[in-house]
Design an enzyme around this catalytic site. Structure first.
Site, PDB file in Angstrom:
ATOM      1  CG  ASN A 111      47.622   6.491 -23.221  1.00 37.10           C
ATOM      2  OD1 ASN A 111      47.280   7.116 -24.226  1.00 37.10           O
ATOM      3  ND2 ASN A 111      47.262   5.233 -23.002  1.00 37.10           N
ATOM      4  CG  HIS A 157      18.636  44.189  -0.360  1.00 40.72           C
ATOM      5  ND1 HIS A 157      18.072  42.937  -0.428  1.00 40.72           N
ATOM      6  CD2 HIS A 157      19.032  44.337   0.930  1.00 40.72           C
ATOM      7  CE1 HIS A 157      18.106  42.370   0.768  1.00 40.72           C
ATOM      8  NE2 HIS A 157      18.703  43.206   1.615  1.00 40.72           N
ATOM      9  CB  SER A 278      27.742  55.551 -29.573  1.00 41.65           C
ATOM     10  OG  SER A 278      26.682  55.528 -30.510  1.00 41.65           O
ATOM     11  CE  LYS A 284      25.463  54.907 -25.396  1.00 38.12           C
ATOM     12  NZ  LYS A 284      24.930  54.281 -24.215  1.00 38.12           N
ATOM     13  CD  GLU A 291      29.018  47.141 -21.841  1.00 38.85           C
ATOM     14  OE1 GLU A 291      27.829  46.974 -22.111  1.00 38.85           O
ATOM     15  OE2 GLU A 291      29.754  47.884 -22.505  1.00 38.85           O
TER      16      GLU A 291
END
Ligand code: ARG
Length: 458
Positions: A111, A157, A278, A284, A291
């Site tokens: 422990n 915003h 891609s 791409k 991400e």
């Protein structure tokens, strides 16, 4: 067959499913170095206190080094039947040095042993996170320095608000990552006390020296309460909490990089090293690293919630529930360190486009507040009235499809008579940022002062 460690009490061995649910060796083998380090310190202390002989301690300490090198060489035969790293190491030690190995566990329990090993491991991870954050802050500082006076749109915003500088935006993250760094420092300082010698829960009757083992393991002191020492995992919760907050910061910056690298924004270009193509769309350049960094908070916060949930309601002292602490922390630490390194690399290799930033900064009537402030300062209007006048001018410009500086003086005066030629001086984005000299504001000299402060601090 009965267990080698507690076979005295047991006639039969465990069910196969019991072994599967009980064993932790599949993951806690990662604690081998900490386990061996703790045992070596414990053995040395037992000898110094006259609890075991020096020759036994020597045999144990040497044998443990052999186990260490065997594990590091790979191919160590970890056994599920031996449950965890503690018993795997001890069993191998027994094979290597024989009888003295049986004396190692004097005045100690698994422990306090596991609490010690895990603290040492998490402490190392704090150091690694601190190093990772230093590198990341360095990369953000370089970006800030390069673009201390590049003007870009500031958003609220995600709508154009007021112009800011690239340097100011980068330095905002430097502040966040700086607080993350200090959270890991704080957590490290608080966790740096030794559970070793708390034994199972109550301490021990052997004349052990917990101060000596604490010092040998680089702890500031032994923990003051043996029940607490074996029971709490708040050090792991603090690490996970700091990691979660840091992962939120990483996620927000990652999100901005994803947005900024899009064809619609084109604020930044990611280097080939940090993007992917891609298989179908030849044009791409995908920001995969950003991400994935954005996503890491999912598992890191998941681990945090998991361990909080395990710990809540556990009675003192040790319960086996606590074995569930390790995988969560391992996973969170691995992914946090990877995300920190990826973000530092990505940021270092990132190219911002100052022309494009400035062009975007000028769009969306970003200097409308500067116009209102001019009316307050030069024409003595109350701010609320100035706000209204400026709003009408924005509406006029919007209806004509032009920016504020393209309105004529006649246009301006048709809305408010006291506007003069002078007003055009405040409508440029460079004037706007240069005027924001309040402490912490976006003016390039303010930002440069913050960069200098941080470079000194690192
Ligand atoms: N493998 C255990 C853990 O990770 C070690 C401590 C076991 N202690 C015990 N009393 N069963 O928590």
């Amino acid at each position: 067959t009965a267990n080698a460690m507690w076979g005295g009490r047991f006639a039969a061995g465990p069910d196969a499913i019991m072994t599967a649910i009980n064993a932790s060796i599949g993951f806690d083998r990662r604690l081998y170095a900490q386990d061996i380090r703790g045992s070596r310190a414990h053995a040395a202390m037992l000898a110094a206190q006259g609890i075991i002989t020096s020759s036994d301690a020597e045999a144990i300490r040497e044998g443990l080094l052999t186990v260490l090198s065997e594990i590091e060489a790979g191919g160590f035969p970890f056994s599920e039947a031996l449950e965890d790293i503690h018993m795997n190491v001890e069993a191998r030690l027994k094979e290597l040095v024989g009888e003295p190995a049986g004396r190692l566990h004097t005045g100690r329990s698994r422990n306090d042993q596991v609490a010690t090993d895990f603290r040492l491991w998490v402490r190392d991870q704090c150091d690694a996170a601190i190093d990772g954050l230093r590198a990341l802050i360095g990369a953000a500082l370089s970006q800030a320095e390069a673009g201390a006076d590049w003007v870009m749109p500031g958003f609220t915003h995600l709508q154009t608000a007021q112009p800011v500088t690239w340097g100011h935006h980068m330095m905002a993250y430097v502040e966040m990552f700086g607080r993350d760094l200090s959270r890991f420092q704080d957590a490290r300082r608080r966790m740096n006390e030794s559970p070793l010698g708390a034994a199972a829960l109550a301490g021990t009757g052997y004349p052990i020296d917990r101060h000596a083992t604490a010092e040998a393991l680089g702890f500031d002191a032994p923990m003051a309460n043996s029940l607490d020492a074996v029971s709490d995992r708040d050090f792991a919760l603090e690490f996970l909490s700091a990691a979660s907050i840091c992962a939120v910061h990483l996620s927000r910056l990652a999100e901005e990089l994803v947005i900024w690298s899009s064809a619609q924004f084109r604020f930044v270009a990611m280097s080939d090293k940090w993007s992917t193509g891609s298989s179908i769309m030849p044009q791409k350049r995908n920001p995969d690293a950003a991400e994935l960094i954005r996503a890491k908070i999912g598992r890191i916060l998941g681990a945090t919630v998991a361990l909080f949930t395990v710990m809540k309601g556990l009675p003192l002292a040790y319960s086996k529930d606590m074995q569930e602490d390790k995988e969560q922390v391992f996973d969170a630490a691995d992914h946090l360190l990877l995300a920190l390194a990826a973000m530092a690399g990505m940021l270092s290799d990132l190219t911002a486009d100052p022309q494009r930033l400035e062009q975007a900064a000028s769009a969306g009537f970003s200097t409308a507040t500067d116009l209102a402030d001019w009316l307050v300062r030069e024409a003595g209007l109350p701010f609320r009235d100035a706000h209204h006048v400026t709003g009408s001018l924005v509406a006029m410009a919007e209806a004509r499809g032009v920016d504020l500086p393209e309105l004529t003086l006649d246009d301006m005066q048709s809305v408010h008579g006291s506007i003069t030629e002078d007003v055009f001086g405040v409508l440029g984005v460079h004037n706007s940022v240069a005027s924001r000299q309040s402490y912490g504001g976006t003016a390039p000299d303010q930002v440069r002062a913050q960069i200098a402060r941080w470079k000194e601090k690192l």
